[in-house]
Design a protein around this motif. Structure first.
Motif, PDB file in Angstrom:
ATOM      1  N   ASP A 132       6.343  13.051 -40.278  1.00  0.00           N
ATOM      2  CA  ASP A 132       7.173  12.565 -39.451  1.00  0.00           C
ATOM      3  C   ASP A 132       7.322  11.187 -39.444  1.00  0.00           C
ATOM      4  O   ASP A 132       6.277  10.417 -39.253  1.00  0.00           O
ATOM      5  CB  ASP A 132       6.780  12.875 -37.848  1.00  0.00           C
ATOM      6  N   ALA A 133       8.593  10.537 -39.700  1.00  0.00           N
ATOM      7  CA  ALA A 133       8.937   9.165 -39.865  1.00  0.00           C
ATOM      8  C   ALA A 133       8.406   8.186 -38.693  1.00  0.00           C
ATOM      9  O   ALA A 133       7.697   7.261 -39.060  1.00  0.00           O
ATOM     10  CB  ALA A 133      10.132   9.042 -40.652  1.00  0.00           C
ATOM     11  N   HIS A 134       8.913   8.820 -37.788  1.00  0.00           N
ATOM     12  CA  HIS A 134       8.557   7.903 -36.484  1.00  0.00           C
ATOM     13  C   HIS A 134       7.202   7.655 -36.247  1.00  0.00           C
ATOM     14  O   HIS A 134       6.632   6.529 -35.958  1.00  0.00           O
ATOM     15  CB  HIS A 134       9.121   8.595 -35.104  1.00  0.00           C
ATOM     16  N   GLU A 135       6.227   8.968 -36.534  1.00  0.00           N
ATOM     17  CA  GLU A 135       4.992   8.992 -36.542  1.00  0.00           C
ATOM     18  C   GLU A 135       4.164   7.779 -37.351  1.00  0.00           C
ATOM     19  O   GLU A 135       3.463   7.148 -37.152  1.00  0.00           O
ATOM     20  CB  GLU A 135       4.181  10.141 -36.395  1.00  0.00           C
ATOM     21  N   ILE A 144       5.577   5.123 -38.822  1.00  0.00           N
ATOM     22  CA  ILE A 144       5.973   3.939 -38.223  1.00  0.00           C
ATOM     23  C   ILE A 144       5.122   3.402 -37.272  1.00  0.00           C
ATOM     24  O   ILE A 144       4.637   2.401 -37.408  1.00  0.00           O
ATOM     25  CB  ILE A 144       7.581   3.845 -38.092  1.00  0.00           C
ATOM     26  N   ARG A 145       4.785   4.151 -36.340  1.00  0.00           N
ATOM     27  CA  ARG A 145       4.046   3.900 -35.292  1.00  0.00           C
ATOM     28  C   ARG A 145       2.753   3.345 -35.907  1.00  0.00           C
ATOM     29  O   ARG A 145       1.879   2.508 -35.387  1.00  0.00           O
ATOM     30  CB  ARG A 145       4.052   4.836 -34.191  1.00  0.00           C
ATOM     31  N   ILE A 151      13.643   1.289 -41.822  1.00  0.00           N
ATOM     32  CA  ILE A 151      12.975   1.373 -40.458  1.00  0.00           C
ATOM     33  C   ILE A 151      13.848   1.513 -39.408  1.00  0.00           C
ATOM     34  O   ILE A 151      13.780   2.244 -38.468  1.00  0.00           O
ATOM     35  CB  ILE A 151      12.097  -0.138 -40.348  1.00  0.00           C
ATOM     36  N   TYR A 152      15.074   0.857 -39.455  1.00  0.00           N
ATOM     37  CA  TYR A 152      15.848   0.720 -38.146  1.00  0.00           C
ATOM     38  C   TYR A 152      16.912   2.052 -38.178  1.00  0.00           C
ATOM     39  O   TYR A 152      17.335   2.082 -37.338  1.00  0.00           O
ATOM     40  CB  TYR A 152      16.954  -0.253 -38.631  1.00  0.00           C
ATOM     41  N   HIS A 153      16.482   2.987 -39.028  1.00  0.00           N
ATOM     42  CA  HIS A 153      16.938   4.451 -38.655  1.00  0.00           C
ATOM     43  C   HIS A 153      16.227   5.017 -37.653  1.00  0.00           C
ATOM     44  O   HIS A 153      16.733   5.901 -37.007  1.00  0.00           O
ATOM     45  CB  HIS A 153      17.062   5.231 -40.080  1.00  0.00           C
ATOM     46  N   HIS A 154      15.075   4.622 -37.629  1.00  0.00           N
ATOM     47  CA  HIS A 154      13.911   5.535 -36.568  1.00  0.00           C
ATOM     48  C   HIS A 154      13.805   4.606 -35.315  1.00  0.00           C
ATOM     49  O   HIS A 154      13.160   5.055 -34.471  1.00  0.00           O
ATOM     50  CB  HIS A 154      12.879   5.689 -37.444  1.00  0.00           C
ATOM     51  N   VAL A 155      14.106   3.281 -35.657  1.00  0.00           N
ATOM     52  CA  VAL A 155      13.443   2.150 -34.645  1.00  0.00           C
ATOM     53  C   VAL A 155      14.736   1.230 -33.983  1.00  0.00           C
ATOM     54  O   VAL A 155      15.418   1.029 -34.843  1.00  0.00           O
ATOM     55  CB  VAL A 155      12.384   1.584 -34.932  1.00  0.00           C
TER      56      VAL A 155
END
Lengths: 232, 232
Positions: B11-14, B16-17, B48-52
DNA sequence: AGGAGGCGACCGAACGTTCGGTAGGAACTA
DNA sequence: TAGTTCCTACCGAACGTTCGGTCGCCTCCT
């Protein structure tokens, strides 16, 4: 001894250092630009570089002088102390007092070591100075344990816990609270002696006049806005 | 539950976090660039900006979830506690344990509040969450004093000193030391009860399974290089 | 005369962020 | 089954801005 940041007749180097400790403590080193510093002392960024070799050298200089001041004062105070319990009380009281009285300087000291390039001469020098300081704690604890006065499970853990209690003071202490600085120090000494299972002693309060007085620590440092507890 | 930063199937968001908490804790928020984050998760800065939504939103999200997790866990644990001394013991033990077990997350939580734009909705929300948490401490101390169990000179000072002792844990605790986490917590509870002049009690060790487990806290967080004590 | 102190202009690099585009797959239609 | 249409996830390139730092020139003071 108060320093007017904007007074062009004042010592420029001193004004820059004063502004640096203020801004580094408030925003952090990385988030403070040379132009921020210049604005604070009414100069351009180019003017700053007339007095300072680099941004990092400014930080290193600040940290070196501050750490050296703490080391010197600590050694002066320890010179007259005998038993490990007395020495530990002095270490706790003085570290707490320095952090309470110089919250900006100590916050930079304690929190911006990571901003110095690892492996650089300045970085290594600060670490060496810090090691010298911590050796006093290590030796005091070891002596107390060897002599049977102290009883601790883990000397390193005890030392770091006590030191972090003392250094935390710079984050919350306000002179206008219900407790005086002397009361806080005495309280922490009591807690520290309890932590090493030494009998609580009647503490001769440390001679605060021996503590370092950083000339760049602004007199209204405790009124400087802090991100937390802003509205309390 | 371990998260592979470079695994494109995760999971990309995870991811990145996880990278964010690692880099923010190590270098600080201001010194960490979006490109640093991208490099850590094998993405470009644009990716990154696709998720954040923004760098600051990433930090705010991190801090909000972490603080909320601490709040929830604290309230779960306090639900079964009665006397002020029990409640204080729980507060001390749990705050210490959370900091010991999640050093990276808690360092960001405790140290990067100033990186959120003051007055922004996110900033205010984190402060509000923190207020809710601190209210438990305030009320516990006030109850203990009102009921005669605690005897303190300055409640605010006592609270901040004890909390800073607990939060300092994230700066030095290592699981491979001579003391277990349970021993550290028990030690701090003893110190805390001594600080409020409450009789030391046989502490029922808190149920650590109730503590929040941040999924992004890397399992080897304690081996992450720290600027100080690098060579000890 | 000459050095100390400071300014304006500027450099290359890095910053956070945006934009247009595209690979790949799911979903739907013919 | 083939074709069309989406959508998610991401990239390459660039935007305007700010960064730490440099350079030459000016203006005082001695």
């Amino acid at each position: 001894m108060i320093i007017d940041l904007t007074d062009p007749d004042g010592d420029a180097h001193e004004r820059i250092r004063t502004a640096a400790v203020l801004l580094f403590a408030r925003q952090g080193y990385a988030a403070t630009s040379i132009r921020d510093l210049g604005r604070a002392v009414h100069m351009t960024n180019a003017g700053i570089y007339h007095h300072v070799a680099s941004k990092e050298a400014l930080l290193a200089d600040l940290m070196r002088v501050a750490q050296q001041g703490l080391n010197d004062a600590t050694e002066r105070m320890l010179a007259t102390a005998g038993a490990p319990a007395d020495r530990l009380a002095l270490l706790i009281g003085s570290l707490t007092a320095v952090h309470a009285r110089n919250p900006l300087t100590t916050r930079v000291m304690d929190g911006e070591l990571r901003s110095l390039t690892p492996g650089s001469a300045a970085h290594d020098e600060i670490i060496a100075l810090r090691d010298v300081y911590e050796a006093h704690w290590r030796r005091t604890l070891a002596d107390g344990v060897a002599g049977g006065t102290f009883r601790v499970a883990d000397q390193k853990l005890t030392r770091l816990a006590l030191m972090s209690m003392c250094t935390g003071t710079s984050e919350w202490y306000r002179p206008d609270g219900d407790s005086t600085l002397e009361q806080v120090c005495a309280e922490f000494v009591t807690i520290g002696l309890a932590a090493v299972r030494a009998p609580a002693q009647v503490t001769t309060s440390p001679d605060y006049s021996l503590l370092p007085d950083f000339p760049w620590e602004p007199p209204d440092a405790h009124n400087d806005p802090r991100p937390d507890e802003a509205r309390r």
